[in-house]
Design a protein around this motif. Sequence first.
Motif, PDB file in Angstrom:
ATOM      1  N   THR A   1     -10.229   6.443   1.452  1.00 23.13           N
ATOM      2  CA  THR A   1      -9.554   6.552   0.161  1.00 23.13           C
ATOM      3  C   THR A   1     -10.013   5.430  -0.768  1.00 23.13           C
ATOM      4  OG1 THR A   1      -7.658   7.539   1.245  1.00 23.13           O
ATOM      5  CG2 THR A   1      -7.301   6.712  -0.976  1.00 23.13           C
TER       6      THR A   1
ATOM      7  N   ALA B   1      -0.335   5.340  -0.182  1.00 27.04           N
ATOM      8  CA  ALA B   1      -1.445   6.273  -0.449  1.00 27.04           C
ATOM      9  C   ALA B   1      -1.061   7.358  -1.445  1.00 27.04           C
ATOM     10  CB  ALA B   1      -1.914   6.894   0.864  1.00 27.04           C
TER      11      ALA B   1
ATOM     12  N   SER C   1      -9.348   0.388   2.823  1.00 25.15           N
ATOM     13  CA  SER C   1      -8.719   1.168   3.891  1.00 25.15           C
ATOM     14  C   SER C   1      -9.803   1.672   4.847  1.00 25.15           C
ATOM     15  CB  SER C   1      -7.963   2.350   3.287  1.00 25.15           C
ATOM     16  OG  SER C   1      -7.594   3.222   4.326  1.00 25.15           O
TER      17      SER C   1
ATOM     18  N   ALA D   1       0.848  -1.204   0.000  1.00 29.97           N
ATOM     19  CA  ALA D   1       0.000   0.000   0.000  1.00 29.97           C
ATOM     20  C   ALA D   1       0.880   1.249   0.000  1.00 29.97           C
ATOM     21  CB  ALA D   1      -0.905  -0.005   1.222  1.00 29.97           C
TER      22      ALA D   1
HETATM   23  S1  SF4 Z   1      -5.939   3.455  -0.162  1.00 25.78           S
HETATM   24 FE1  SF4 Z   1      -6.381   1.398  -0.953  1.00 25.78          FE
HETATM   25  S2  SF4 Z   1      -5.448   1.381  -3.001  1.00 25.78           S
HETATM   26 FE2  SF4 Z   1      -4.583   3.144  -1.914  1.00 25.78          FE
HETATM   27  S3  SF4 Z   1      -2.693   2.388  -1.000  1.00 25.78           S
HETATM   28 FE3  SF4 Z   1      -4.322   2.079   0.531  1.00 25.78          FE
HETATM   29  S4  SF4 Z   1      -5.087  -0.003   0.180  1.00 25.78           S
HETATM   30 FE4  SF4 Z   1      -3.909   0.584  -1.595  1.00 25.78          FE
END
Ligand code: SF4
Length: 491
Positions: free
Chosen positions: A235, A218, A239, A216
Amino acid sequence: MDKHMILYRGSLKSCNYHCSYCPFSKHSMSERELEKDRIQWFSFVESVQRKAEAMHIGALMVVPYGEAMIHSWYWQGLAYLSAQAEIDAVGIQTNLSFSIHDFLHWFENAGGVLKKLRLWATFHPEMTSVSEFSTKCRRLVEKDVLLCAGSVGVPENLNVLRALKQALHASKESKRGIYFWVNKMDGLRRCYTQEERAAFLEIDSYFERELMFIPANAAFCQKRLFVEADGKLHTCNVSSTLVSQKRWEELEDFPNPECNRKLCSCYLAYGGRKDFMNQILFGPYPLFRIPRHPKAVFLDIEGTLFPGKGMADIPAGIMAGLEALAREKIPVFFATTLPYKKAMERCRRIRHLFAGGIFAGGAHVVLYRRQEYFYLLKGLWLMEAFSLQRKFGFRVLAYREHDTLYKVTLLRPSHRVWQTQEAEDLMCCISFADEKIRYYIEENCLQIVSAAADKANGVKMLCGWLGISPNDVVSAGDSEEDREMMNCVTV
Ligand code: SF4
């Protein structure tokens, strides 16, 4: 400006199917609870209509717990949103158990725009047959609805999934057939065997992407949002961190992404990351999971295939994407400022996946085993360049093909980066006479090639050789040198 995509999940938690592994098949909802879901959905739809322009919302997909398309309010809401000028696409995940005839009738009567509709149809072998499911898919495609279909990769279901893939592939209505995805089976409690892996890859060219461990991060999740029925904001769907104290209703801009996960563990998570391979494979709104199938792909090397400076290996996600393109028989080309030899050394592990490329900033164009072209330089000015080496602190490297010049690099030590003004001053000292050249800076290298040599012209030349239109190809790059190429092709 890029438009953004929202995932929405209502308070619905029930389904008309009764698959043995699914918690929602056992949960039923009262009339009151369903009414609450209806009110929340319409309130969300109304707020998206209000905010779409200011918040640059381009697409939206409903990702329900259970089945939403058996409730007409979802049909109506999707129709309203599809009619909104700023919205490019609306979609929903469904088991496809609803009446296609009734839905299309409702949708169109509510002013819906069918060409903006995207369906993610999941096949449940315990509850429906290959024939029933594939017939429904085909009826939707006949009406120009874009959809993907797929199922969980349960090894015991391989034969039925193969049969469904065959039925969807045979679809006359869609040239490439309907894309059939396979999700990795979370409850498998073991790794897939090599044979199972190969079998699922036969069904879904993109299946390797499901098996990757994607850490992951963000930073890849700017301008995306997962909205819950009560307005809570995350997000993405996996999450659990709230990204704002505000609820959806009060929100005016996309909050900065935050994430508490270690891995982007499912397609709805990793498929929505802002990474070029997602866009190359699945278009500007990759979460709908409908492959774009370009006629060719052009990829820059440094900063793109190798996103980090000096990186030794290509990230797993990019590798899996390249292999998927190869399996789909989509030709992929390098588009690089590196000369051919250096590019081949750098890309030893992946060169077999490429059909040729644009090298040396566009001065050298190659279609393997078929054609090759050099934009040549006369280079009568080369002696002048040599005479200025000491004054400007560089060394001349001349690249030739059979004694004919096609690129000149004015190389400095790595810590002495060329400044724009220095390059301009130097160019004023050289008399190029009637030779039309262009130059560009790559840190400590000042590159000189023919004025006609650039990546955009290379793309056009390769498209001409392949007999395809530049409108049907896609490209990715990260520098000024890529800008024109990316403007001249669909991204
Ligand atoms: S928000 Fe979802 S897609 Fe983005 S890094 Fe975190 S787990 Fe991965």
